[in-house]
Design an enzyme around this catalytic site. Structure first.
Site, mmCIF file in Angstrom:
data_model
loop_
_atom_site.group_PDB
_atom_site.id
_atom_site.type_symbol
_atom_site.label_atom_id
_atom_site.label_comp_id
_atom_site.label_asym_id
_atom_site.label_seq_id
_atom_site.Cartn_x
_atom_site.Cartn_y
_atom_site.Cartn_z
ATOM 1 N N GLU A 139 4.396 -21.053 2.257
ATOM 2 C CA GLU A 139 3.512 -21.492 3.187
ATOM 3 C C GLU A 139 3.718 -22.019 4.138
ATOM 4 O OE1 GLU A 139 0.271 -19.763 0.566
ATOM 5 O OE2 GLU A 139 1.007 -17.400 0.667
ATOM 6 N N GLU A 191 11.754 -12.782 -0.230
ATOM 7 C CA GLU A 191 12.834 -12.221 0.005
ATOM 8 C C GLU A 191 13.816 -12.555 0.922
ATOM 9 O OE1 GLU A 191 9.634 -10.756 -0.981
ATOM 10 O OE2 GLU A 191 9.989 -8.614 -1.125
ATOM 11 N N CYS A 251 8.507 -15.114 3.315
ATOM 12 C CA CYS A 251 8.074 -14.350 1.685
ATOM 13 C C CYS A 251 9.395 -14.416 0.881
ATOM 14 C CB CYS A 251 8.581 -12.982 2.375
ATOM 15 S SG CYS A 251 7.443 -12.050 2.447
HETATM 16 N N1 THU Z 1 5.007 -12.330 0.134
HETATM 17 C C1 THU Z 1 6.203 -12.003 -0.052
HETATM 18 O O1 THU Z 1 6.928 -13.366 -0.377
HETATM 19 N N2 THU Z 1 7.050 -11.128 -0.202
HETATM 20 C C2 THU Z 1 6.590 -9.317 -0.333
HETATM 21 O O2 THU Z 1 7.692 -8.997 0.343
HETATM 22 C C3 THU Z 1 5.118 -9.630 0.092
HETATM 23 C C4 THU Z 1 4.497 -11.131 0.500
HETATM 24 C C5 THU Z 1 4.359 -13.844 0.089
HETATM 25 C C6 THU Z 1 3.639 -13.530 1.627
HETATM 26 C C7 THU Z 1 2.889 -14.649 1.547
HETATM 27 O O3 THU Z 1 3.161 -16.242 0.913
HETATM 28 C C8 THU Z 1 2.323 -14.060 0.089
HETATM 29 O O4 THU Z 1 2.654 -13.475 -0.370
HETATM 30 C C9 THU Z 1 1.035 -12.953 0.290
HETATM 31 O O5 THU Z 1 1.313 -12.294 0.871
#
Ligand code: THU
Length: 149
Positions: free
Chosen positions: A55, A66, A64
């Protein structure tokens, strides 16, 4: 349209991939959402490449898990060969349902999948159960590199 051969994973391989994703989630940098995600990509040659969410104080810039994993794989020179993906979320948030990749991550996963013409199995891990879904089911009729060739 697209669509590689159907993937089947052995029980041990599934468990290993999920454990790799869980382990990657321990490095998550998620001070704003407090929602740690891990992803693990399994390739045809047995290699596993992981990622966690990263983040930023400028919230909208969050990456994210992935997407981080795919960027690592492409950055290491991989151009396909993706057979499976495991995604894990925190166990103390939401209703415990299996976590599915967000829309942007589906598109990012599709890029490396389509480069090697595979249809990876996505292991969406929940607290009680893991749901296995093909990427083509998560992102039907995807636009990808094949469209531009
Ligand atoms: N997030 C992921 O890493 N992968 C996903 O497919 C859904 C969301 C993360 C983004 C953010 O840092 C946190 O989860 C909350 O949305």
């Amino acid at each position: 349209m697209g669509g590689g051969a159907e993937v089947t994973l052995g029980e041990a391989q599934r468990a290993e991939l999920i454990e790799a994703a869980r382990s990657a989630a321990r490095h998550a940098y998620a001070p704003y959402s407090d929602y740690s995600v891990g992803a693990a990509l399994l390739f045809e040659d047995g290699a596993v490449i992981t990622g966690c969410n990263v983040e930023n104080a400028s919230y909208g810039l969050a990456l994210c898990a992935e997407t981080v994993a795919v960027a690592k794989a492409l950055g290491e020179g991989r151009r396909g060969g993706l057979v499976a993906v495991a995604v894990t979320g925190p166990t103390d948030k939401g209703d415990g349902a299996p976590i599915t990749p967000c829309g942007r991550c589906r598109q990012v996963l599709n890029e490396i999948a389509q480069l090697g013409a595979t249809d990876p199995l996505v292991l969406c891990v929940g607290t009680e159960r893991t749901e296995s879904v093909s990427l083509s089911d998560l992102l039907p009729r995807a636009f990808g590199p094949a469209n531009l060739a």
